[in-house]
Design a protein around this motif. Sequence first.
Motif: not given
Lengths: 286, 286
Positions: B4-5, B225, B227, B243, B247-249
Amino acid sequence: MEILNKIFLGDCADILKEFPDNSVDLIFTSPPYADQRQKTYGGVSPDEYVDWFLPRSEQLLRILKPTGTFILNIKERVVDGERHSYVIELILAMKKQGWLWTEEFIWHKKNSYPGKWPNRFRDNWERLIQFNKNKKFNMYQQQVMVPVGDWAKDRLSNLSQTDKTRDESKVGSGFGKNISNWLGRNLVYPTNVIHMATECSNRNHSAVFPIELPKWFIRLFTQPNDVVLDPFVGSGTTAVAAAQMGRCYAGIEINPEYIDVSLNRLTQIQIQLPDIVEEQEIYQTS
Amino acid sequence: MEILNKIFLGDCADILKEFPDNSVDLIFTSPPYADQRQKTYGGVSPDEYVDWFLPRSEQLLRILKPTGTFILNIKERVVDGERHSYVIELILAMKKQGWLWTEEFIWHKKNSYPGKWPNRFRDNWERLIQFNKNKKFNMYQQQVMVPVGDWAKDRLSNLSQTDKTRDESKVGSGFGKNISNWLGRNLVYPTNVIHMATECSNRNHSAVFPIELPKWFIRLFTQPNDVVLDPFVGSGTTAVAAAQMGRCYAGIEINPEYIDVSLNRLTQIQIQLPDIVEEQEIYQTS
DNA sequence: GTTCCGCATGAATCGATAG
DNA sequence: ACTATCGATTCATGCGGAA
């Protein structure tokens, strides 16, 4: 066989065999899409579509002039939640048959069929696939030039300093020079996206595409007195377009009822022809 | 592996193997198009493109959640006067791999560069091919609704005469607020033709698509949230979009220089985040 | 004669129901 | 289980009648 300015009754798989080689300048057609409910043509199912089409495209390849073009209007249906693959399989099969897949235009249908589904939006576009026999073919681009839109003016004013020099230095492809030429004119070349609405409220004949669509390609790929063929001519829209623009037409249709519609429309053209000597330009609007 | 991120440096064919199964809600990517110039992006030739892509799409299929979606932005190049067939061959190959070909969106690029060739017009569209793992997938259609066409135009013309001047004299930017008021009441669902201008020249990073493009699909296929993965993240546009939208990238890029650009942009997002809590709606204009 | 409003009409697709 | 039919959903366009 004499083919000029006639509408033939029958299956184009048979009729086309009577056409001489290299006799047509432009083929524009919208064949019946794969549909199990369709009664005509024996109701071609999606899985059988390529095999059904190939014998016909083989004849089309034979009768097209070396400088001619084939424009195929088609779109794949949704089958079991997926886009069916018969259209892209057809492209590959026709390439093996000897066709060149030169380009794919997009017909952006501004008024598509309404509806709502949980997994997809409305289908707002169809394919206009361009096939050719040779790399060299006739194309009269200046016949379909369009006026510069407001957006173009704004963009050009922005391009004046930065993008112009950047493109010239980066690629050296001469874009900057073209832009400067562009500025002085009020007409520009169109793109491969064509914006046209469908005709959905015509009571006499229900055409699947607006007459401006074949007219655009007739203008682009033929000159007066050239031959335009539609092997699935339906209610005769392609033939009417060709006749109105001073081209020779040839049409084939398997449904006798449609034949009558075509002939009626074409007869009206003959009557009206003296009045429409000066064909007005038709521009697609974005 | 924690994904994540993060932006990973390397070939996604390798990196993706470390990703856990069913861990991503949306894959949005614009892979390097087949290019005969061997130097950029490792130089995948058109004839090798399908074989090059399939091991990567196999991993993508594994890591995508059953309710997830894969949006592939791609367009075939012209090779030797013809549209090359690697894109449609890739669709067929991915179907055999287990993907469902749910839909094909069209990205209508409203401002492509002018140019002229004797046998074709400017290329004004690209494919946005939607693949899914299952027939049932998450889709939040109301998140991308657009103003109704005719109604909006009429209201706009009315506003330009009366309300516009009044609001402009007040604040100077009140026109936009006025529009947003009646926009919320008359919204319709969009279609599968997306009208967006290409992003103009950006000094720091040259993205191949405008950030509104991934945002549109992130809005449509994910919730906060979730992915979002881009296995060819380049200068990080997809990650930035995710972002900014909460959302998570996850991003993968083989070129170290691009990694730095991505991280810089993402750092700026972190700083700016408190200011952009209220995400403004983005409408595509036709 | 204009403008405006009401209404029918499409290359559609999904899901439920029926055989 | 698999196929056939049908209702529900939905929006840009053009026509005709009304104001």
